[in-house]
Design an enzyme around this catalytic site. Structure first.
Site, PDB file in Angstrom:
ATOM      1  N   ASP A 193      32.644  50.872  36.625  1.00 51.92           N
ATOM      2  CA  ASP A 193      32.054  50.449  37.896  1.00 51.92           C
ATOM      3  C   ASP A 193      33.060  50.889  38.971  1.00 51.92           C
ATOM      4  OD1 ASP A 193      30.172  49.268  39.529  1.00 51.92           O
ATOM      5  OD2 ASP A 193      30.743  47.202  39.044  1.00 51.92           O
ATOM      6  N   ASP A 195      33.306  44.506  46.229  1.00 45.14           N
ATOM      7  CA  ASP A 195      32.957  43.113  46.548  1.00 45.14           C
ATOM      8  C   ASP A 195      34.064  42.375  47.272  1.00 45.14           C
ATOM      9  OD1 ASP A 195      34.783  42.701  44.495  1.00 45.14           O
ATOM     10  OD2 ASP A 195      33.284  41.982  43.047  1.00 45.14           O
TER      11      ASP A 195
END
Ligand SMILES: *[C@@H]1O[C@H](CO)[C@@H](O)[C@H](O)[C@H]1NC(C)=O
Length: 233
Positions: A149, A36
Site C-alpha cells: 500500500d 492517512d
C-alpha cells in the site's frame, strides 16, 4: 521456460538497480495507495531488530518527534504522532523512484518487514517497467498477501484519517476516501509539504491505478533510511 531473447528483454529492467538483492527470486504482488497521516505501525518500539529506529514520526506541525516511538498515534484519541511529510515518494530518475509503503508479505511478519526495503517493478499500467524502491514503514491489517500500500499524499485516507486533524483536510480526506484525488490539479490546494508527493503520482507514476508488481528485497538505500531514521540490524 522463457526463450533466450525474452530474458534479454528483461535484463535492462533488472540492471536498473545496483542495490544488493538480499534474497532469492522475484515474487508477484499487488499495490494500492494511501496517505492517512496516522503514525505508521513500524514507528512503535519493538517491532523488529533494528540498528536504528523505530520509524520517525512527526507532530501535528510536521516536526520530527524524538520520543523513541512512545507517542500515541494521531489516529487514536488523544494521540499526537503523525506520518512525516518527508515519507512521501520522489523520482530519482525516469525509471527509478523511492518511497514508503504499508506492507503485507505472504508467510512473513512485521518483525521481518518493518524497515526492510523492496524493489517493486511495475508490470501493468502506464508505469510498467519502472521501479519503485520502498521501505516498509507500516503494516496493513486489511491488506492481502504480497500487497504494498504505497504511501502517496492524496492517495486516499482509507479506514483511518488523521489528515483532518493534522492539516484540516476534508472529513474523508482529500478526494475519495479510497483512492484520493483524481488529477494533478487537485494537488494545487495541498499543504506545501505534501504537494510534491501528491504531484509525483501524476508525474513519475503517470497516474497509474493500483499497478501490479514483481518484487524482491534489497538493501535499503541510505536516502530512504535517512528520512525514517530506521535501519534493520
Ligand atoms: C536511475 O537511478 C538508479 C538509482 O540510483 C540508478 O541505478 C540507475 O542507473 C539510474 N538510471 C538512469 C537511466 O539514469
Amino acid at each position: 521456460m522463457l526463450p533466450t531473447h525474452a530474458l534479454a528483454a528483461l535484463a535492462p529492467a533488472a540492471a536498473v538497480l545496483l542495490l544488493a538483492r538480499t534474497a532469492g527470486a522475484d515474487s508477484t504482488g499487488t499495490t494500492t495507495r494511501y496517505w492517512d497521516c496516522c503514525k505508521p505501525s513500524c514507528a512503535w518500539p519493538g517491532k523488529a531488530s533494528l540498528a536504528e529506529g523505530p520509524v520517525r514520526t512527526c507532530n501535528k506541525n510536521d516536526q520530527p518527534l524524538s520520543d523513541g516511538g512512545a507517542t500515541k498515534s494521531g489516529c487514536q484519541s488523544g494521540g499526537g504522532a503523525y506520518m512525516c511529510s518527508s515519507q512521501s515518494p520522489w523520482a530519482v530518475n525516469d525509471t527509478v523512484a523511492y518511497g514508503y509503503a504499508a506492507v503485507r508479505i505472504a508467510g512473513s511478519s512485521e518483525s521481518q518487514w518493518c524497515c526492510a526495503c523492496y524493489a517493486l517493478t511495475f508490470t501493468s499500467g502506464p508505469v510498467q517497467g519502472k521501479t519503485l524502491v520502498v521501505q516498509a514503514t507500516n503494516t496493513g491489517g486489511d491488506l492481502g498477501s504480497n500487497h504494498f500500500d504505497l504511501a502517496i499524499p492524496g492517495g486516499g485516507v482509507g479506514e483511518f484519517n488523521a489528515c483532518t486533524q493534522q492539516y484540516g483536510a476534508p472529513p474523508n480526506g482529500w478526494g475519495d476516501r479510497y483512492g484520493g484525488v483524481h488529477t494533478a490539479a487537485d494537488c494545487a490546494s495541498f499543504p506545501a509539504a505534501l504537494k510534491p508527493g501528491c504531484e509525483w503520482r501524476f508525474g513519475w507514476f503517470a497516474g497509474a491505478d493500483n499497478p501490479s508488481v514483481t518484487f524482491h528485497e534489497v538493501s535499503c538505500p541510505s536516502e530512504l533510511t535517512a528520512k525514517t531514521g530506521c535501519r534493520r540490524n
